[in-house]
Scaffold this active site. Structure first.
Site, PDB file in Angstrom:
ATOM      1  N   HIS A   1      52.601  43.142  46.675  1.00 17.95           N
ATOM      2  CA  HIS A   1      53.283  41.843  46.595  1.00 17.95           C
ATOM      3  C   HIS A   1      52.536  40.809  47.437  1.00 17.95           C
ATOM      4  O   HIS A   1      52.272  39.687  46.974  1.00 17.95           O
ATOM      5  CB  HIS A   1      54.730  41.998  47.088  1.00 17.95           C
ATOM      6  CG  HIS A   1      55.476  40.711  47.230  1.00 17.95           C
ATOM      7  ND1 HIS A   1      56.475  40.325  46.360  1.00 17.95           N
ATOM      8  CD2 HIS A   1      55.394  39.718  48.160  1.00 17.95           C
ATOM      9  CE1 HIS A   1      56.955  39.150  46.731  1.00 17.95           C
ATOM     10  NE2 HIS A   1      56.320  38.761  47.828  1.00 17.95           N
ATOM     11  N   GLU A   2      52.201  41.185  48.657  1.00 21.51           N
ATOM     12  CA  GLU A   2      51.499  40.257  49.544  1.00 21.51           C
ATOM     13  C   GLU A   2      50.061  40.019  49.085  1.00 21.51           C
ATOM     14  O   GLU A   2      49.561  38.889  49.136  1.00 21.51           O
ATOM     15  CB  GLU A   2      51.523  40.784  50.981  1.00 21.51           C
ATOM     16  CG  GLU A   2      52.904  40.873  51.607  1.00 21.51           C
ATOM     17  CD  GLU A   2      53.610  39.528  51.657  1.00 21.51           C
ATOM     18  OE1 GLU A   2      52.923  38.485  51.725  1.00 21.51           O
ATOM     19  OE2 GLU A   2      54.855  39.513  51.616  1.00 21.51           O
TER      20      GLU A   2
ATOM     21  N   HIS B   1      49.851  37.423  46.352  1.00 18.48           N
ATOM     22  CA  HIS B   1      49.863  36.044  46.858  1.00 18.48           C
ATOM     23  C   HIS B   1      48.453  35.603  47.248  1.00 18.48           C
ATOM     24  O   HIS B   1      47.999  34.509  46.893  1.00 18.48           O
ATOM     25  CB  HIS B   1      50.777  35.925  48.079  1.00 18.48           C
ATOM     26  CG  HIS B   1      52.231  35.947  47.768  1.00 18.48           C
ATOM     27  ND1 HIS B   1      52.827  35.102  46.853  1.00 18.48           N
ATOM     28  CD2 HIS B   1      53.247  36.705  48.279  1.00 18.48           C
ATOM     29  CE1 HIS B   1      54.124  35.333  46.805  1.00 18.48           C
ATOM     30  NE2 HIS B   1      54.410  36.313  47.661  1.00 18.48           N
TER      31      HIS B   1
END
Length: 262
Positions: free
Chosen positions: A35-36, A39
């Protein structure tokens, strides 16, 4: 209650407890770390190299580990990794960069949730292959891993869609709003406090319900818990039922085990 607390009270078999806990840790890893990274990758594609310069475009959990976020995941059902640094002033097209970077993480969580639901249905359709201990332990490892993966990913998806700073939902709104918008300014200044209040309320209601004879109406006070619970059942539960129908599985993973966090 929360899975990580349940597993230590459910099994007399120590090995089964260890397997369930390993499945939990791996499910957390594959939900939070990519998820990170998502980004950071999308920010890079938009012209911002801040995440790359800071060594955050890696799947090494040490680079993303946040102790408070991990403890929250263990004991509150919601958690997070250390946010990837992004400098929107480096974006080639600012609004597009803000929007696409903001939705990158939840887009990954949505895709990962679907994959986990698919493989959970396959695991339940195939069943335990043989009567050996290895077959039984293997089945439950993959069962727990894909079920937890689906539940954690959908919880992160729903949590991050809340339009409060510093969550991704707020950044989506911020991408299309004027910088001097009073409401956006209010959310930017007070989002952390509102989130803290919602988390604290969820924690309080959950543990009162666990250890004390709480009245039925108390559950409706937990706004965040209700949102995550019924949102998860509506999204991941529906997708799981679809895959179960396709593979001829009579019982949903959600129905068979119960909701992960509440």
């Amino acid at each position: 209650m929360y899975f990580v607390l349940q597993i230590f009270n459910t099994y007399d078999d120590v090995l089964m407890t260890v397997i369930a806990f390993i499945a939990f840790i791996l499910a957390v890893y594959f939900a939070i770390i990519p998820h990170e990274v998502a980004h950071g990758l999308v920010a890079k594609w938009n012209g911002d190299l801040t995440a790359k310069v800071n060594g955050r475009l890696t799947l090494n959990p040490v680079s993303h580990f946040d102790p408070i976020g991990f403890l929250m995941l263990l004991f509150m059902g919601f958690g997070y990794a250390k946010p990837v640094p992004v400098n929107p002033y480096n974006f080639k097209v600012p609004r597009r960069g803000l929007f696409t970077t903001a939705i990158a993480g939840v887009t990954y969580n949505f895709a990962a949730m679907i994959v986990c639901c698919l493989f959970l249905a396959i695991v339940m359709a195939v069943g335990i292959l043989g009567q050996t201990a290895f077959a039984v332990y293997s089945y439950y490892f993959f069962y727990w891993f894909f079920w937890l993966g689906a539940s954690i990913n959908v919880s992160l998806l729903l949590l991050n869609l809340i339009p409060l700073g510093p969550l991704d939902g707020f950044k989506v709104i911020e991408a299309f709003a004027e910088r001097d918008n009073a409401f956006i300014g209010f959310l930017r200044r007070n989002g952390n406090y509102i989130l803290f209040f919602l988390f604290a309320l969820h924690f309080l209601v959950a543990y009162i319900s666990m250890y004390l004879p709480a009245p039925q109406w108390l559950q409706y006070v937990d706004i965040l818990g209700l949102y995550i619970k019924y949102g998860s059942l509506g999204i991941a539960g529906s997708i799981q039922q679809l895959f179960n129908l396709i593979f001829g599985v009579p019982v949903s993973g959600w129905d068979a085990i119960g909701y992960l966090y509440l």
